[in-house]
Enzyme design. Structure first.
Site, PDB file in Angstrom:
ATOM      1  N   THR A 180       0.798  -1.234   0.000  1.00  0.00           N
ATOM      2  CA  THR A 180       0.000   0.000   0.000  1.00  0.00           C
ATOM      3  C   THR A 180       0.826   1.278   0.000  1.00  0.00           C
ATOM      4  O   THR A 180       0.306   2.340   0.329  1.00  0.00           O
ATOM      5  CB  THR A 180      -0.952   0.026   1.216  1.00  0.00           C
ATOM      6  N   TRP A 181       2.105   1.181  -0.345  1.00  0.00           N
ATOM      7  CA  TRP A 181       2.905   2.409  -0.435  1.00  0.00           C
ATOM      8  C   TRP A 181       2.264   3.384  -1.421  1.00  0.00           C
ATOM      9  O   TRP A 181       2.216   4.589  -1.194  1.00  0.00           O
ATOM     10  CB  TRP A 181       4.328   2.059  -0.879  1.00  0.00           C
TER      11      TRP A 181
ATOM     12  N   TYR B 224       4.261   5.842   5.322  1.00  0.00           N
ATOM     13  CA  TYR B 224       3.671   6.020   3.999  1.00  0.00           C
ATOM     14  C   TYR B 224       2.664   7.161   4.053  1.00  0.00           C
ATOM     15  O   TYR B 224       1.514   6.994   4.446  1.00  0.00           O
ATOM     16  CB  TYR B 224       2.965   4.737   3.535  1.00  0.00           C
TER      17      TYR B 224
ATOM     18  N   TYR C   9       9.641  -6.667  -1.256  1.00  0.00           N
ATOM     19  CA  TYR C   9       8.943  -5.477  -1.768  1.00  0.00           C
ATOM     20  C   TYR C   9       9.639  -5.006  -3.044  1.00  0.00           C
ATOM     21  O   TYR C   9      10.736  -5.450  -3.379  1.00  0.00           O
ATOM     22  CB  TYR C   9       8.832  -4.371  -0.723  1.00  0.00           C
TER      23      TYR C   9
ATOM     24  N   ASP D 283       0.069  -4.933   3.470  1.00  0.00           N
ATOM     25  CA  ASP D 283       1.253  -4.338   4.086  1.00  0.00           C
ATOM     26  C   ASP D 283       1.194  -2.824   3.980  1.00  0.00           C
ATOM     27  O   ASP D 283       0.958  -2.261   2.902  1.00  0.00           O
ATOM     28  CB  ASP D 283       2.512  -4.848   3.384  1.00  0.00           C
TER      29      ASP D 283
ATOM     30  N   ARG E 122      -3.535  -0.554  -7.680  1.00  0.00           N
ATOM     31  CA  ARG E 122      -4.365   0.636  -7.496  1.00  0.00           C
ATOM     32  C   ARG E 122      -5.731   0.536  -8.161  1.00  0.00           C
ATOM     33  O   ARG E 122      -6.545   1.449  -8.025  1.00  0.00           O
ATOM     34  CB  ARG E 122      -3.612   1.863  -8.006  1.00  0.00           C
TER      35      ARG E 122
ATOM     36  N   ARG F 147      10.097   8.963  -7.744  1.00  0.00           N
ATOM     37  CA  ARG F 147      11.046   8.567  -8.786  1.00  0.00           C
ATOM     38  C   ARG F 147      11.514   9.763  -9.594  1.00  0.00           C
ATOM     39  O   ARG F 147      12.572   9.711 -10.240  1.00  0.00           O
ATOM     40  CB  ARG F 147      10.404   7.521  -9.702  1.00  0.00           C
TER      41      ARG F 147
ATOM     42  N   GLN G  17      11.599  -7.896   5.765  1.00  0.00           N
ATOM     43  CA  GLN G  17      11.027  -7.362   4.528  1.00  0.00           C
ATOM     44  C   GLN G  17      12.089  -6.503   3.841  1.00  0.00           C
ATOM     45  O   GLN G  17      12.551  -5.506   4.390  1.00  0.00           O
ATOM     46  CB  GLN G  17       9.785  -6.516   4.829  1.00  0.00           C
TER      47      GLN G  17
END
Length: 333
Positions: free
Chosen positions: A20-21, A57, A204, A52, A288, A228, A176
């Site tokens: 869920t980032w 976040y 991840y 997760d 999403r 990014r 993780q």
């Protein structure tokens, strides 16, 4: 969908976990919150039972949105969150890492409140805090287990030496760490260590933060608010620096051709590759909307053959694209 054990716990997870980032609303640019929430329910219906998140976040947005999306279905899932940061709560600003005993205890109460639950199935220390003795967060996790606030404890982004020390103070159910085709550093030591000591491994970045989705072209520009765009180094690797980005897209295009020979997508190949490692408990994937969900779920039963994996390795070799397996671990942690 099959179920896999998480380390030495009683938790049985779907091989694909819902990451869920992307639901943080501040890290990947704009998202349709309603569509993402619907994807949560659809994921459960399709057999995904691990979700997760982390207080960082957003901060906090992801936990809050996930709680609203889960609603009464909270009891149907394994709920994972992470703590270990210092925040300016009024300005929703991250100040740095903090794993002191009292801080972990206090921040867990906030996680419980935001997630609207009385117990967290798996609580992780998000990143190692080298300014705090490592026994402090471990003793805090042990206390939280004894008090019934969490069921199991784990870590994220910890190396072997740190895990060895931490295991003196509480059982570590899981580590993780990022693991995907463009980042194979964990294969050298971390994955074998986790398998040897029956520690679950949660991967991840399974789709390499979008590089393995087929969504990018050579001239792609990330929108404002997308990490990014402003941080071309991804977890110690230069994945989004322009010259690396162009080579990675060439590799991704060739991998997509390999996947298409099986009637599969690039994303499905990437997920199947991660899940093919015997130490991996679950591959976390951001989803999403229903389209992404359906594509990702369809990869769960695909087992790559030795020939498939050799063909993937040839693509990287022929494109002179590093997988960073021998990259110093200190650069990762």
């Amino acid at each position: 969908m099959e179920r896999r054990p998480i380390g030495n716990t009683d938790l049985m997870t779907s091989p694909i976990g819902f990451g869920t980032w992307e639901m943080s609303t501040t890290m990947y640019g704009s998202i349709d919150v309603g569509e993402a929430s619907r994807a949560v329910h659809s994921a459960i219906d399709h057999g995904i039972n691990l979700f997760d998140t982390a207080e960082v976040y957003g901060p906090f947005h992801s936990e809050e949105l996930l709680a609203k999306a889960l609603g009464a279905r909270r009891r149907e899932v394994i709920l994972v969150t992470k703590t270990g940061f210092e925040f300016d709560d009024e300005k929703y600003r991250i100040l740095g890492r903090n794993s002191r005993y009292e801080h972990i205890i206090a921040r867990t109460e906030g996680c419980l409140r935001r997630l609207n639950t009385d117990v967290i199935d798996l609580m992780l220390i998000h990143w190692p805090d080298f300014e705090t003795p490592f026994d402090e967060p471990m003793r805090a996790l042990q206390k939280l287990k004894e008090d019934g606030k969490i069921r199991h404890a784990g870590v994220s982004n910890f190396n072997i030496e740190t895990m060895d020390y931490c295991r003196q103070f509480t059982d570590i159910a899981v580590n993780q760490v990022g693991y995907h085709l463009f980042d194979q550093r964990m294969q050298k030591a971390i994955l074998p260590y986790c398998r040897q000591h029956n520690i679950g491994f949660m991967a991840y970045g399974t789709l390499a933060f979008g590089l393995l989705t087929g969504a990018f072209g050579p001239d792609h520009t990330f929108e404002e608010g997308d990490w990014r765009r402003r941080n071309y180094t991804a977890f110690g690797l230069p994945l989004f620096q322009r010259e690396h980005f162009a080579r990675e897209l060439r590799v991704a295009a060739r991998l997509a051709e390999l996947a298409a020979n099986h009637g599969r997508s690039l994303a499905q190949l990437a997920i199947a590759w991660v899940l093919g490692h015997p130490a991996v408990s679950v591959a976390l994937v951001g989803m999403r909307n229903d389209r992404e969900l359906a594509e990702n779920v369809a990869s769960a039963g695909w087992q790559l053959s030795a020939e498939d994996r050799a063909a993937i390795d040839r693509v990287f070799a022929e494109e002179s694209c590093p997988t960073y397996e021998d990259y110093p671990q200190s650069q990762r942690f």
